[in-house]
Design an enzyme around this catalytic site. Sequence first.
Site, PDB file in Angstrom:
ATOM      1  N   VAL A   1       0.870  -1.176   0.000  1.00  0.00           N
ATOM      2  CA  VAL A   1       0.000   0.000   0.000  1.00  0.00           C
ATOM      3  C   VAL A   1       0.903   1.221   0.000  1.00  0.00           C
ATOM      4  O   VAL A   1       1.999   1.213   0.564  1.00  0.00           O
ATOM      5  CB  VAL A   1      -0.950   0.027   1.219  1.00  0.00           C
ATOM      6  CG1 VAL A   1      -1.992  -1.077   1.106  1.00  0.00           C
ATOM      7  CG2 VAL A   1      -0.189  -0.097   2.524  1.00  0.00           C
ATOM      8  N   SER A   2       0.441   2.291  -0.629  1.00  0.00           N
ATOM      9  CA  SER A   2       1.291   3.464  -0.816  1.00  0.00           C
ATOM     10  C   SER A   2       1.124   4.523   0.257  1.00  0.00           C
ATOM     11  O   SER A   2       1.938   5.433   0.362  1.00  0.00           O
ATOM     12  CB  SER A   2       1.021   4.083  -2.185  1.00  0.00           C
ATOM     13  OG  SER A   2      -0.356   4.403  -2.323  1.00  0.00           O
ATOM     14  N   THR A   3       0.085   4.443   1.058  1.00  0.00           N
ATOM     15  CA  THR A   3      -0.111   5.416   2.141  1.00  0.00           C
ATOM     16  C   THR A   3      -0.435   4.686   3.429  1.00  0.00           C
ATOM     17  O   THR A   3      -0.911   3.544   3.420  1.00  0.00           O
ATOM     18  CB  THR A   3      -1.258   6.394   1.822  1.00  0.00           C
ATOM     19  OG1 THR A   3      -2.487   5.664   1.733  1.00  0.00           O
ATOM     20  CG2 THR A   3      -1.004   7.119   0.502  1.00  0.00           C
TER      21      THR A   3
END
Length: 215
Positions: free
Chosen positions: A24-26
Site C-alpha cells: 500500500v502506498s499510504t
Amino acid sequence: MGFDSVDFLAPVGGGGALIGYARVSTKGQNLDRQIAALEAAGCERIFSDKKSGKNTEREELWNALDYLRTNDTLVVPSLDRLGRSIQDLIAIVAGLRERGIGFRSLHEALDTTTPGGRLVFHVFAALAEFIRELIVQGTHEGLAAARARGQRLGRPPAMTEEQIRHARSMLADPEASISSIARMLGVSRTTIYKYVPELGAGARTALTSAPKEPR
C-alpha cells in the site's frame, strides 16, 4: 545463443512455492484485501510493504525476491503493486525469468508460467522499449530544432558580451584590480580570466602600460 534458438513463449517457473507480495502506498490504506487475495491464490508466504512505490527502499519486496528460488512463482494482487513504472515492472520480471522464477498478477490474470502470459509480457517489454526510443528521438529532434532557430543550448555563459566589454575597458585602468572588477561585474576572478584571455601570461602589464591614443 541467437534469437532463433530461444523459445520466447516457453513457460518460466511453476511447480515450486507461490510467494505473495502486497503493498500500500499510504499509511491510511489497508493490506487486508490484498493479503486475502494472495492467500486465496494459495501463497504459502506473503511479504508486504507500507511504503510508496517511489520509495526505493521497498525492503519487503527485496526480501521476497531474495527468498524466491528456481521454479517458485511471485504472486501480486495487481501489476501496480510491484513496479513503480512499466520499465521497473519489466526489469523485475526479467530478473525473475533469468532465475527461472515465474510471475503472476491476479487482477490482470497474467501468468508467466503459461505461454499466453509470456506473450503478454513480451508485448509490454516491446512497448516500453518503443516509448523509450520515442522519448530519445523526440529529445534529439527538439535539440536540432532549437539549434536551427539559433537558440543557445546548455548553460548560459557566465559573462555577457556587455560585461566582457566593461571588463576590458576597466582593465585599462592600472588602479583597478582583477578582484575589484570581478566584484563589480558579479563574477569570479576565474571567470574574468576565462572570458578575457588576454590577461594571461602578464598581458595585464602590457595592456595598462601601452601608450594611450590621443583623443
